[in-house]
Design a protein around this motif. Sequence first.
Motif, PDB file in Angstrom:
ATOM      1  N   PRO A   1       0.808  -1.233   0.000  1.00  0.00           N
ATOM      2  CA  PRO A   1       0.000   0.000   0.000  1.00  0.00           C
ATOM      3  C   PRO A   1       0.839   1.281   0.000  1.00  0.00           C
ATOM      4  O   PRO A   1       0.520   2.228  -0.722  1.00  0.00           O
ATOM      5  N   LYS A   2       1.919   1.305   0.769  1.00  0.00           N
ATOM      6  CA  LYS A   2       2.776   2.497   0.791  1.00  0.00           C
ATOM      7  C   LYS A   2       3.412   2.719  -0.571  1.00  0.00           C
ATOM      8  O   LYS A   2       3.464   3.858  -1.077  1.00  0.00           O
TER       9      LYS A   2
ATOM     10  N   GLY B   1      -7.852   0.029  -5.670  1.00  0.00           N
ATOM     11  CA  GLY B   1      -7.969   1.477  -5.591  1.00  0.00           C
ATOM     12  C   GLY B   1      -7.120   2.178  -6.634  1.00  0.00           C
ATOM     13  O   GLY B   1      -7.534   3.178  -7.231  1.00  0.00           O
ATOM     14  N   MET B   2      -5.925   1.647  -6.882  1.00  0.00           N
ATOM     15  CA  MET B   2      -5.068   2.222  -7.912  1.00  0.00           C
ATOM     16  C   MET B   2      -5.693   2.044  -9.293  1.00  0.00           C
ATOM     17  O   MET B   2      -5.690   2.972 -10.117  1.00  0.00           O
TER      18      MET B   2
ATOM     19  N   ARG C   1       1.301   6.589  -7.109  1.00  0.00           N
ATOM     20  CA  ARG C   1       0.200   7.477  -7.488  1.00  0.00           C
ATOM     21  C   ARG C   1       0.609   8.942  -7.336  1.00  0.00           C
ATOM     22  O   ARG C   1       0.301   9.779  -8.193  1.00  0.00           O
TER      23      ARG C   1
ATOM     24  N   ILE D   1       2.321   1.802  -3.492  1.00  0.00           N
ATOM     25  CA  ILE D   1       1.316   2.248  -4.459  1.00  0.00           C
ATOM     26  C   ILE D   1       0.943   3.709  -4.225  1.00  0.00           C
ATOM     27  O   ILE D   1       0.747   4.473  -5.181  1.00  0.00           O
ATOM     28  N   ASP D   2       0.873   4.109  -2.975  1.00  0.00           N
ATOM     29  CA  ASP D   2       0.620   5.533  -2.690  1.00  0.00           C
ATOM     30  C   ASP D   2       1.735   6.396  -3.265  1.00  0.00           C
ATOM     31  O   ASP D   2       1.481   7.489  -3.814  1.00  0.00           O
TER      32      ASP D   2
ATOM     33  N   ALA E   1      -5.609  -5.451   2.729  1.00  0.00           N
ATOM     34  CA  ALA E   1      -5.038  -4.131   2.432  1.00  0.00           C
ATOM     35  C   ALA E   1      -4.457  -4.096   1.019  1.00  0.00           C
ATOM     36  O   ALA E   1      -4.559  -3.082   0.313  1.00  0.00           O
ATOM     37  N   ALA E   2      -3.827  -5.188   0.578  1.00  0.00           N
ATOM     38  CA  ALA E   2      -3.257  -5.234  -0.765  1.00  0.00           C
ATOM     39  C   ALA E   2      -4.340  -5.185  -1.831  1.00  0.00           C
ATOM     40  O   ALA E   2      -4.193  -4.512  -2.862  1.00  0.00           O
TER      41      ALA E   2
ATOM     42  N   GLN F   1      -7.286  -3.824  -1.492  1.00  0.00           N
ATOM     43  CA  GLN F   1      -7.827  -2.461  -1.473  1.00  0.00           C
ATOM     44  C   GLN F   1      -6.882  -1.496  -2.195  1.00  0.00           C
ATOM     45  O   GLN F   1      -7.318  -0.641  -2.982  1.00  0.00           O
ATOM     46  N   ALA F   2      -5.583  -1.638  -1.965  1.00  0.00           N
ATOM     47  CA  ALA F   2      -4.618  -0.721  -2.574  1.00  0.00           C
ATOM     48  C   ALA F   2      -4.545  -0.906  -4.079  1.00  0.00           C
ATOM     49  O   ALA F   2      -4.535   0.075  -4.841  1.00  0.00           O
ATOM     50  N   THR F   3      -4.464  -2.148  -4.535  1.00  0.00           N
ATOM     51  CA  THR F   3      -4.338  -2.383  -5.977  1.00  0.00           C
ATOM     52  C   THR F   3      -5.623  -2.059  -6.720  1.00  0.00           C
ATOM     53  O   THR F   3      -5.587  -1.440  -7.790  1.00  0.00           O
TER      54      THR F   3
END
Length: 618
Positions: free
Chosen positions: A176-177, A242-243, A183, A179-180, A235-236, A238-240
Amino acid sequence: MRHLPSARVAAVSALVAVALLAGCRRDAAPAPSTQAPAPAVASQDAAFASAVDAFIDGAFQHYPTFAANAGRHEFDGKLPDYSPAGLKATGDWLHAQRDRFAGFTDAQLDDRRRFQRDYVLAVIDGNLFWLEDSGFPYNNPGFYTGDLSPSMYLTRPYAPLPQRMAAFVAYQEALPKAIDQVRANFKLPLPASYIDLGVNSFAGYASFFRSDVPAIFAEVKDDALQARFKASNAAAIQATQGMADWLAAQQPQATQDFALGAEKFSKMLRATERVDIPLDRLKAAGEADLQRNLDALKAACDQYAAGKPLKDCVAKQAADKPEGGAVEGARAQLDSLRQFIVDKDLATIPGREQAKVEEAPPFNRWNFAYIEIPGPYEKNLPSVYYIAPPDPKWPKAERDAYVPGKADLLFVSAHEVWPGHFLQFLHSNRSDWKFGQLFVGYAFAEGWAHYTEEMMFDAGVGGGTPETHIGQLANALLRDVRYLSAIGLHTGGMSMAQSEKMFLEQAFQNPGSARQQAARGTYDPAYLNYTLGKLMIMQLREDWTAQHGGRTGWKAFHDQFLGYGGPPIPLVRAQMLGGSAEARLWTAPATAVAAPASTPTATPASDTAPTGEAAPAQ
């Protein structure tokens, strides 16, 4: 596209940023003099060796996924720092390393070390181009997706499953970090094809994490680790996802501003491949190779499907599908390809390793096929040749057309395994210089694999039948159109629609593949390296075998070429022939005509150039 982790890919992989000796020893460079070196040279030799070791250690720190994929598992689960400060630190380190290696002068080094210095400098320059000149850290998801791939933990049995699960959990926790950071780096608006790549890649990750990964680790009996996995997996996902959703939301403002421009494109070739040929000459060479292969296709089709248009002839070949589908068909082809190399004595096969064939995972289906090969620090692990199924969203006719014919698939298998990427990495992983094992360039890897297809047809694989030739030429034409599309898309104002039309009409690709290939040309401008590398290798073979037995010298040529690791091909040319590191591209003789394939036999040196009937592919 390419950055420090080496091919592949290819994977060799698509952005090709993703994925990536014989029983008798091969020199990675000219053998040192038998005379004792002067004290000053000996001192510099030790300093140079120390600098190389330090460079490898630094590369592992800045690119931890590269390190883990190479088999340095103390870096498992770690991801690079993609923050602005992290990218700057990597750039500063590369510049400092460049200054350090440029400081080793010719007078201070023997022939072997001079070659190695130039090899290191080429790796540094290439990575500086992608990091600082290309603009890709700020607009291209492909700059990151290779580093983010978790395939190693899931498909490579380098450790017991609980240990790999712990590494994968650490990876999920870091994702998640990362990917943030990715972005935050993107500068809007983005090119439409880059958005599509990112949406497909990140949504593929999310789907894979959700549907496939839990079952892989279900048998691990460690409650604490399973709890960490469950939390990090959520969390992974959600992060992927979300991206992917964020990128999809950028589509209304998407642009067609993908072109590097002539100046950057030329710099890319100089920095990454040491090719300094004017773009008009590069384009002319690609056009000549395309025409050579179209002429050969017509001659083959006159025998295979007389009176039919070329498109219908290629479709007839494509309709002869491998039994059980592409994956089963490829599995059936590998043993016979390996045996053909042995029977025709085309190259040394070091070791007894074999490659498996599997369906590509959902997050890595941007191209039909690739191979994942364990790094040089791994021992006794399988390589996997992955084949992508068609996109289920495509119409049924397009899905059916995406599966290649048996003859076409034969040369994909040759490209990926025997004697292409897999054999090449069997050699490079046995190089006596660790740097050469780790850093294998795009044109070297893909050029070799592409070159081997034409070479295998020339040697008589598949009986040299017209249908076999058409399968080989289908792959050759695909690579020729990639070559011309890369130049056109990035320097000539070519649109994606024009590139797609070229893939349909001159490479005879199915609609789904044509769309994929045109899009790939926008975010992987270096995919001309398949044909570029092939043409450089073909010219080198012609020049080298002219003094080494003509066609009977093929095996010796192949073994020596593969012994250098994977530097820019002009550097290899300088070592094998002497002289400067000049890029030279092969072109067919003007009088060349299509002819039946033949097996390697003794021929005069003047006959060592490939005839006009055969063309590399894949």
